[in-house]
Scaffold this active site. Structure first.
Site, PDB file in Angstrom:
ATOM      1  N   CYS A  51       0.669  -0.951  -0.430  1.00  0.00           N
ATOM      2  CA  CYS A  51      -0.123   0.381  -0.045  1.00  0.00           C
ATOM      3  C   CYS A  51       1.006   1.126  -0.419  1.00  0.00           C
ATOM      4  CB  CYS A  51      -0.746  -0.062   1.301  1.00  0.00           C
ATOM      5  SG  CYS A  51      -0.126  -0.138   2.664  1.00  0.00           S
ATOM      6  N   CYS A 122      11.848  -7.948  12.495  1.00  0.00           N
ATOM      7  CA  CYS A 122      12.405  -8.505  11.417  1.00  0.00           C
ATOM      8  C   CYS A 122      11.804  -9.055  10.159  1.00  0.00           C
ATOM      9  CB  CYS A 122      13.184 -10.322  11.976  1.00  0.00           C
ATOM     10  SG  CYS A 122      13.401 -11.824  10.795  1.00  0.00           S
TER      11      CYS A 122
HETATM   12 ZN   LIG Z   1       0.470  -1.854   3.953  1.00  0.00          ZN
END
Ligand SMILES: [Zn+2]
Length: 135
Positions: A51, A122
């Protein structure tokens, strides 16, 4: 919890490569030491590959030698969502993009890395996209 960016599964599948889709939308993990950002030291901002939300910066990236890009703090606390993950017979904390809910990786703490937070985000390289700093 609804996310700001919600898309039907077919749309994610069409927009992402199969490898990106597997990690971001199905919580797969890329093999260690294969991601493009594992040892990257380039200055810049790492955004969500699904996004575009800004998630991490090179400022908090450190050499964990674990095989995945590691950060000791997100860019903003509310840029990521932390969710308890009991898959694979372990209790871990999953890290998701707070804007679109895509899987990014896991966060571990108390491992003794010499960082200000003693946390290791991580994160799969393939979940991120680095925008190098200008100049
Ligand atoms: Zn996102």
């Amino acid at each position: 919890m609804p996310y700001d960016v919600e898309k039907p599964d077919e749309q994610w599948r069409a927009e992402l490569s199969p490898a990106e889709y597997a990690v971001l939308r199905q919580a797969a993990t890329e093999p260690a030491f294969t991601g493009e950002y594992t040892d990257t030291r380039t200055k810049g901002v790492y955004s969500c590959r699904a996004c575009g939300a800004e998630l991490f910066t090179s400022e908090t990236k450190f050499a964990s030698h674990c095989g995945w890009p590691s950060f000791y703090d997100p860019k903003d606390t509310d840029a990521v969502e932390l969710v308890e993950d009991r898959s694979h017979g372990m209790v871990r904390t999953e890290v998701r993009c707070a804007r679109c809910g895509s899987h990014l990786g896991h966060v571990f703490e108390g491992e003794g890395y010499p960082t200000p937070t003693d946390q290791r985000y991580c994160i799969n390289s393939i979940a991120l996209r680095l925008a190098p700093e200008e100049g």
